[in-house]
Design a protein around this motif. Structure first.
Motif: not given
Ligand code: KG4
Ligand code: ZN
Length: 336
Positions: A273-274, A303, A178-181, A164
């Motif tokens: 995801g992270v 992931c 989604p911002g993470g990547p 988040e």
């Molecule tokens: O597990 P997920 O797919 O969904 C949930 O259950 O929430 O996680 C999604 C989260 C998002 O906040 C996304 O920005 C983050 O995982 N995310 C990342 C990366 N890939 C996905 N955050 C940081 N670096 C990444 N490479």
């Protein structure tokens, strides 16, 4: 035992068939990200409607592609929570109904248990017991795992989840969801050492997290940079992205090290995801090596949300004798 798994808790439609003898037989994923992107986040009603459109055709397609008959399926697993209630109900209603039609047992799976067990799908899975760091869009938790269903919460985020925080910082940087990547990609262009952001709660004992202050710190830094005569440059943004990512990663590394010390365990798994984040994987790898411990994670596509983790977790639950009644049940909030 052969299990069909359905994941519809948020914005991905994931389906998979897992066989306890043969492993993962097939999986398919449809992401709604493009549909939600122009709103800057997931719109629950649109998510539910799209799951309704996609689930059944995807199941038919996967079974046809892999030549898997309905008669060979021994159970159905679906994500029963936590997540968006309408989206969850689509998977729960379909999963429960298919199980009834096929005359096989059904089981509702906890979404975070699915994430937690995703590394088990890899060629060299971890052995119990281990410490798990769950880092997704909705959760940041450290859990001691003794076996399937034997989870002890060691610590969790008191406010924003790590994913988040990534998503919110992405928005501040003008990056899409989604911002993470995207933050991670921008951070690649950043210069290390220009900013030093706080590592929240690392000086306090315990294993809880807090990311909301860090997010505010990012906002204030960006505002200061933007107030300069020449405003906010692309390099500024990259440097901020890097400082933010480093702060999150180092905080997670410190807490994971503490969790290994605290439990005396030698295996750490990361999921959610992270856990796809390269800098996080590298930071944790260095930390576990210094402790002669081992790090495990799923391949990147397992992931983030997917059907395979639900089929796997459901298969373990069904083999342990767990069964759902005929009621269609889903829970938006559900502690693991
Ligand atoms: O597990 P997920 O797919 O969904 C949930 O259950 O929430 O996680 C999604 C989260 C998002 O906040 C996304 O920005 C983050 O995982 N995310 C990342 C990366 N890939 C996905 N955050 C940081 N670096 C990444 N490479
Ligand atoms: Zn998830």
């Amino acid at each position: 035992m052969r299990v069909l798994g359905l994941e519809t808790s948020c914005d991905e439609t994931g389906i998979a068939i897992y066989d306890s003898e043969q492993g993962l037989l097939g999986d398919a994923l449809y992401s709604q990200i493009e549909m939600h992107a122009r709103y800057g986040g997931v719109i629950p009603e649109l998510a539910s409607r799209d799951h309704v459109r996609k689930t059944l055709p995807m199941i038919r397609q996967l079974m046809a592609d892999k030549n898997i008959s309905a008669a060979s399926i021994d159970g159905v697993a679906y994500t029963a929570g936590p997540g968006l209630i309408g989206a969850l109900l689509v998977g729960a209603a379909l999963g429960r109904s298919l199980a009834l039609a096929w005359n096989v047992p059904a089981v509702g799976v906890h979404h975070m248990e699915g994430h937690l067990l995703a590394p088990m799908l890899e060629e060299h899975p971890p052995q119990f017991p281990f410490v798990a760091l769950l880092v997704s869009g909705g959760h940041t938790q450290l859990v001691a795992v003794n076996g399937i269903g034997e989870y002890t919460l060691l610590g969790e985020s008191l406010d924003d989840a790590a994913g988040e925080a990534f998503d919110k910082v992405a928005k501040m940087l003008g990056l899409s969801y989604p911002g993470g990547p995207r933050v991670a990609a921008l951070a690649q262009q950043g210069q290390s050492g220009r900013f030093e952001f706080p590592r929240p709660m690392v000086n306090r004992p315990g294993l809880d997290f807090s990311f909301s202050g860090l997010k505010t710190y990012v906002r204030n830094t960006l505002a200061e940079l933007a107030a300069r005569p020449d405003g906010l440059t692309e390099q500024d943004k990259a440097d901020v992205a890097l400082a933010f990512e480093e702060a999150v990663v180092q905080t997670l590394v410190i807490k994971c090290r503490r969790a290994l010390e605290h439990t005396g365990l030698k295996s750490l798994i990361i999921a959610g995801g992270v856990s796809a984040n390269t800098r996080l994987r590298e930071g944790l790898q260095a930390m576990v090596e210094s402790r002669r411990a081992r790090l495990f994670y799923a391949q990147p596509r397992f992931c983030t949300d997917n059907g395979a983790m639900i089929a796997y977790a459901g298969c373990q639950r069904l083999m342990a004798g767990q069964r759902e009644g005929l009621a269609i049940r889903a829970r938006a909030r559900w502690p693991m």
